[in-house]
Design a protein around this motif. Sequence first.
Motif, mmCIF file in Angstrom:
data_model
loop_
_atom_site.group_PDB
_atom_site.id
_atom_site.type_symbol
_atom_site.label_atom_id
_atom_site.label_comp_id
_atom_site.label_asym_id
_atom_site.label_seq_id
_atom_site.Cartn_x
_atom_site.Cartn_y
_atom_site.Cartn_z
ATOM 1 N N LEU A 156 62.195 37.052 -16.171
ATOM 2 C CA LEU A 156 62.869 38.279 -16.635
ATOM 3 C C LEU A 156 61.934 39.087 -17.532
ATOM 4 C CD1 LEU A 156 66.369 36.731 -17.282
ATOM 5 C CD2 LEU A 156 65.866 38.541 -15.634
ATOM 6 N N ARG A 157 61.095 38.393 -18.289
ATOM 7 C CA ARG A 157 60.143 39.078 -19.182
ATOM 8 C C ARG A 157 59.027 39.735 -18.383
ATOM 9 N NH1 ARG A 157 57.086 35.377 -23.392
ATOM 10 N NH2 ARG A 157 56.247 34.559 -21.447
ATOM 11 N N CYS A 158 58.579 39.081 -17.318
ATOM 12 C CA CYS A 158 57.544 39.701 -16.479
ATOM 13 C C CYS A 158 57.654 39.115 -15.070
ATOM 14 C CB CYS A 158 56.156 39.480 -17.069
ATOM 15 S SG CYS A 158 54.928 40.522 -16.228
ATOM 16 N N PRO A 159 58.516 39.732 -14.222
ATOM 17 C CA PRO A 159 58.739 39.174 -12.875
ATOM 18 C C PRO A 159 57.447 39.170 -12.060
ATOM 19 C CG PRO A 159 60.387 40.851 -13.432
ATOM 20 C CD PRO A 159 59.312 40.932 -14.477
ATOM 21 N N ARG A 160 57.216 38.054 -11.364
ATOM 22 C CA ARG A 160 56.017 38.016 -10.508
ATOM 23 C C ARG A 160 56.257 37.145 -9.277
ATOM 24 N NH1 ARG A 160 52.593 35.315 -15.250
ATOM 25 N NH2 ARG A 160 53.009 37.396 -16.001
ATOM 26 N N GLY A 161 55.563 37.507 -8.184
ATOM 27 C CA GLY A 161 55.616 36.710 -6.958
ATOM 28 C C GLY A 161 56.968 36.797 -6.274
ATOM 29 N N PRO A 162 57.189 35.878 -5.303
ATOM 30 C CA PRO A 162 58.436 35.888 -4.531
ATOM 31 C C PRO A 162 59.679 35.707 -5.419
ATOM 32 C CG PRO A 162 56.813 34.427 -3.528
ATOM 33 C CD PRO A 162 56.230 34.878 -4.832
ATOM 34 N N VAL A 163 59.571 34.822 -6.433
ATOM 35 C CA VAL A 163 60.725 34.635 -7.334
ATOM 36 C C VAL A 163 60.990 35.938 -8.092
ATOM 37 C CG1 VAL A 163 61.623 33.344 -9.315
ATOM 38 C CG2 VAL A 163 60.293 32.164 -7.567
ATOM 39 N N GLY A 164 59.925 36.572 -8.527
ATOM 40 C CA GLY A 164 60.061 37.846 -9.251
ATOM 41 C C GLY A 164 60.739 38.906 -8.391
ATOM 42 N N ARG A 165 60.436 38.896 -7.097
ATOM 43 C CA ARG A 165 61.077 39.893 -6.212
ATOM 44 C C ARG A 165 62.583 39.640 -6.118
ATOM 45 N NH1 ARG A 165 56.092 39.627 -3.590
ATOM 46 N NH2 ARG A 165 56.659 38.029 -2.096
ATOM 47 N N THR A 166 62.956 38.349 -6.063
ATOM 48 C CA THR A 166 64.389 38.016 -6.026
ATOM 49 C C THR A 166 65.050 38.422 -7.343
ATOM 50 O OG1 THR A 166 63.875 36.158 -4.618
ATOM 51 C CG2 THR A 166 66.036 36.124 -5.652
ATOM 52 N N VAL A 167 64.363 38.149 -8.455
ATOM 53 C CA VAL A 167 64.893 38.538 -9.775
ATOM 54 C C VAL A 167 65.097 40.055 -9.817
ATOM 55 C CG1 VAL A 167 64.256 38.695 -12.231
ATOM 56 C CG2 VAL A 167 64.015 36.530 -11.021
ATOM 57 N N GLY A 168 64.152 40.804 -9.264
ATOM 58 C CA GLY A 168 64.263 42.270 -9.232
ATOM 59 C C GLY A 168 65.477 42.727 -8.437
ATOM 60 N N THR A 169 65.738 42.047 -7.325
ATOM 61 C CA THR A 169 66.897 42.404 -6.506
ATOM 62 C C THR A 169 68.191 42.135 -7.285
ATOM 63 O OG1 THR A 169 65.633 41.805 -4.563
ATOM 64 C CG2 THR A 169 68.006 41.983 -4.263
ATOM 65 N N LEU A 170 68.226 40.998 -7.993
ATOM 66 C CA LEU A 170 69.428 40.664 -8.779
ATOM 67 C C LEU A 170 69.625 41.651 -9.929
ATOM 68 C CD1 LEU A 170 69.068 36.774 -8.924
ATOM 69 C CD2 LEU A 170 70.622 38.114 -7.489
ATOM 70 N N MET A 171 68.506 42.119 -10.517
ATOM 71 C CA MET A 171 68.601 43.062 -11.651
ATOM 72 C C MET A 171 69.335 44.332 -11.248
ATOM 73 S SD MET A 171 64.968 43.330 -13.485
ATOM 74 C CE MET A 171 64.007 41.898 -13.853
ATOM 75 N N ARG A 172 69.097 44.764 -10.019
ATOM 76 C CA ARG A 172 69.731 46.004 -9.559
ATOM 77 C C ARG A 172 71.249 45.913 -9.672
ATOM 78 N NH1 ARG A 172 66.744 47.530 -4.122
ATOM 79 N NH2 ARG A 172 64.759 47.673 -5.151
ATOM 80 N N VAL A 173 71.781 44.713 -9.343
ATOM 81 C CA VAL A 173 73.233 44.527 -9.403
ATOM 82 C C VAL A 173 73.663 44.294 -10.850
ATOM 83 C CG1 VAL A 173 75.153 43.115 -8.561
ATOM 84 C CG2 VAL A 173 73.152 43.520 -7.092
ATOM 85 N N ALA A 174 73.005 43.341 -11.509
ATOM 86 C CA ALA A 174 73.442 42.935 -12.854
ATOM 87 C C ALA A 174 73.293 44.062 -13.872
ATOM 88 C CB ALA A 174 72.638 41.711 -13.300
#
Length: 218
Positions: free
Chosen positions: A11-29
Amino acid sequence: MTIWTALGRQLRCPRGPVGRTVGTLMRVANARPNALAVAALDLRPADEVLELGCGPGHAVAMMAEQVRHGTVHGIDPSATMLAQARARNRRAVRGGRIRLYRAKIEQLPFANASMDKILAVNVAYFWHEPALALSEIRRVLRPAGILSIYVTDASAMRRWPFADAETHRLFDCAELSRALRHGDFRHETVTITKVQITRRIAGLVATVTIKPGGLPDR
Ligand SMILES: C[S@@+](CC[C@H](N)C(=O)[O-])C[C@H]1O[C@@H](n2cnc3c(N)ncnc32)[C@H](O)[C@@H]1O
């Protein structure tokens, strides 16, 4: 490292494939926090706007719809987030209405008094030197400019195992007020409103309005 620490770091610095998933979740949350904090900016069509920690580019898209003649700038240190924000806003980026930069709040790549409005949603937790971050914000805000900050209240964040002290600085109303009212914004108008994100999650929207006229008092 626990899975929660790993999530906090993403969450502090999204990176890689996990970071991309975190980014997708951020859009909703983060949709409601973004909507509330953007509404507090009172955007005008010709504004120059800056988002700090723009993540996957949801709020820059929302703001570009209202800022038809100005420019929306977004900064983020994460290359993964900037790629998502560029993809999400391809046409506006190509047309120059949205500009995205790899940068941190502690050293903003903008001239003094160059922005009318500044947005910071769910990023203040990562300011390890809040005074330095706020001083940079003050430097680039124009007279009569507005800063809008959203943070989820510490009462909710304390229940979330990923938001530990290694990665997150938590804010309740008193702590946010102290950070804003005792630094570079001590002479400005600061308002903090408690907002309900869900039944169990409260947030804080802080707005700072710079006095019209004059250069930053530094
Ligand atoms: C939890 S996300 C929020 C993203 C977006 N504002 C939203 O509401 O969806 C936090 C973002 O802040 C960025 N960030 C972390 N430290 C930062 C810093 N020092 N300066 C600017 N952005 C930072 C991260 O890369 C990440 O994209």
